[in-house]
Design an enzyme around this catalytic site. Sequence first.
Site, PDB file in Angstrom:
ATOM      1  N   TYR A  33     -28.976  -0.303 -53.432  1.00  0.00           N
ATOM      2  CA  TYR A  33     -27.574  -0.172 -52.689  1.00  0.00           C
ATOM      3  C   TYR A  33     -26.664   0.668 -53.320  1.00  0.00           C
ATOM      4  O   TYR A  33     -26.013   1.339 -52.954  1.00  0.00           O
ATOM      5  CB  TYR A  33     -27.545  -1.538 -52.479  1.00  0.00           C
ATOM      6  CG  TYR A  33     -26.153  -2.010 -51.747  1.00  0.00           C
ATOM      7  CD1 TYR A  33     -25.924  -1.591 -50.433  1.00  0.00           C
ATOM      8  CD2 TYR A  33     -25.157  -2.781 -52.438  1.00  0.00           C
ATOM      9  CE1 TYR A  33     -24.875  -1.734 -49.976  1.00  0.00           C
ATOM     10  CE2 TYR A  33     -24.130  -3.222 -51.887  1.00  0.00           C
ATOM     11  CZ  TYR A  33     -24.003  -2.725 -50.573  1.00  0.00           C
ATOM     12  OH  TYR A  33     -22.539  -2.967 -49.783  1.00  0.00           O
ATOM     13  N   ILE A  36     -28.558   5.678 -36.798  1.00  0.00           N
ATOM     14  CA  ILE A  36     -27.895   7.017 -37.586  1.00  0.00           C
ATOM     15  C   ILE A  36     -29.056   7.879 -38.096  1.00  0.00           C
ATOM     16  O   ILE A  36     -28.581   8.751 -38.460  1.00  0.00           O
ATOM     17  CB  ILE A  36     -27.077   6.222 -38.799  1.00  0.00           C
ATOM     18  CG1 ILE A  36     -27.864   5.239 -39.550  1.00  0.00           C
ATOM     19  CG2 ILE A  36     -25.837   5.367 -38.403  1.00  0.00           C
ATOM     20  CD1 ILE A  36     -27.282   5.038 -41.044  1.00  0.00           C
ATOM     21  N   ASP A  57     -24.835   0.044 -32.702  1.00  0.00           N
ATOM     22  CA  ASP A  57     -25.885  -0.326 -33.540  1.00  0.00           C
ATOM     23  C   ASP A  57     -27.310  -0.205 -32.966  1.00  0.00           C
ATOM     24  O   ASP A  57     -27.358   0.314 -31.790  1.00  0.00           O
ATOM     25  CB  ASP A  57     -25.752  -2.109 -33.779  1.00  0.00           C
ATOM     26  CG  ASP A  57     -26.130  -2.464 -35.312  1.00  0.00           C
ATOM     27  OD1 ASP A  57     -27.302  -2.393 -35.422  1.00  0.00           O
ATOM     28  OD2 ASP A  57     -25.372  -2.980 -35.819  1.00  0.00           O
TER      29      ASP A  57
END
Length: 351
Positions: free
Chosen positions: A173, A85, A66
Amino acid sequence: QPLTVAVRSISFSPRQVTSDASFHSVSFSETDHPKVLITGGLGQLGVGLAKLLRMRYGKNNVILSDIRKPPNSVFHSGPFIYSDILDYKNLREIVVNNRITWLVHYSALLSAVGEANVALARSVNITGLHNILDIAAEHGLRLFVPSTIGAFGPTSPRNPTPDLCVQRPRTIYGVSKVHAELMGEYYHHRYGLDFRCLRYPGIISADSTPGGGTTDYAVQIFHDAIKTGKFECNLKPDTRLPMMYIDDCLRATLEVMEAPADTLSMRTYNINAMSFTPEELTQELQKQMPELEVSYEIDPVRQGIADSWPMNFDDSNARKDWGWKHDYDLPELVQTMLNYFREETRMARVN
Ligand SMILES: NC(=O)c1ccc[n+]([C@@H]2O[C@H](COP(=O)([O-])OP(=O)(O)OC[C@H]3O[C@@H](n4cnc5c(N)ncnc54)[C@H](O)[C@@H]3O)[C@@H](O)[C@H]2O)c1
Ligand SMILES: C[C@@H](O)[C@H](N)C(=O)O
């Protein structure tokens, strides 16, 4: 096996993929466990998934990652590393140095926080996903990306919502999750990427907190009921949404990751357990806590999102193809959650 080795030793990036390139998932024997990386692992779901996978594949074969600092309990329970990421090189280094074979991609901004920060949601949920797909394809990884009931919208059939139907979500989203489903399936058909995706309902857990979604009320009600005996709900009492207890969700994830490829007639499946409204959840809680008081202060953003989402989820394909079966319905969910919080309160008093 030689083919696998040959494919893995080719040093190219899908960023420079040739038109006839083909990727294959790394195969492993029963004794050779997968080496798993979980991105976004400090959210509501990652720590629980790591625990489940570590029990099955060994502590050191599952790496949580994370961009946040892990609490002590997580840091000491198994391998944890920093991974953003959005940093492609860093991701590649982690996959190579740790000989990763499975990637579970949990990083995301959820529905409500996504609407509050569209630019960041677009970057994490879409650009981040591109990095993950390229890394997975380049290194022959088996890739799991969760989708959501939020991948449907007001023009989708809502009761029930099948696997294949109109998907025109109205949140960043939802749009990013439809994009993830389509890109993953495209990489599967185009390059042979072993992409697997489940559309989760709202997930309910006791020992982890949700990260800013529309279904969060169904977790918060337990915390507030135990602490104060009162709860202010931000959705209308009759808002029906599909929900699932976390143990079912994590087991489904493990099961679909282990399913033989030839049992998967699709690469993106709905999974479901139950559907309820705030009113029905309150009534079930009040069977054990008659003094619980629930009031309603509607959040228009969350309510608008919930009104566009499925009310019931049709997961018959998952049940047929790879034997999906949930364990928790509403009464078991409420009992399990209350048992957890009562035990926690008892332990706090003892200490
Ligand atoms: N919890 C649910 O009810 C639910 C339902 C459907 C689908 N899902 C999906 O499951 C996945 C996990 O959900 P969750 O509830 O644990 O989410 P969460 O919001 O609780 O956690 C997401 C994590 O992603 C991390 N993250 C954010 N930006 C990042 C970056 N740039 N690089 C790496 N990590 C980053 C955050 O720090 C956070 O720990 C998500 O993809 C979500 O869309 C969750
Ligand atoms: C449903 C799910 O994707 C998430 N819990 C949200 O509400 O945004």
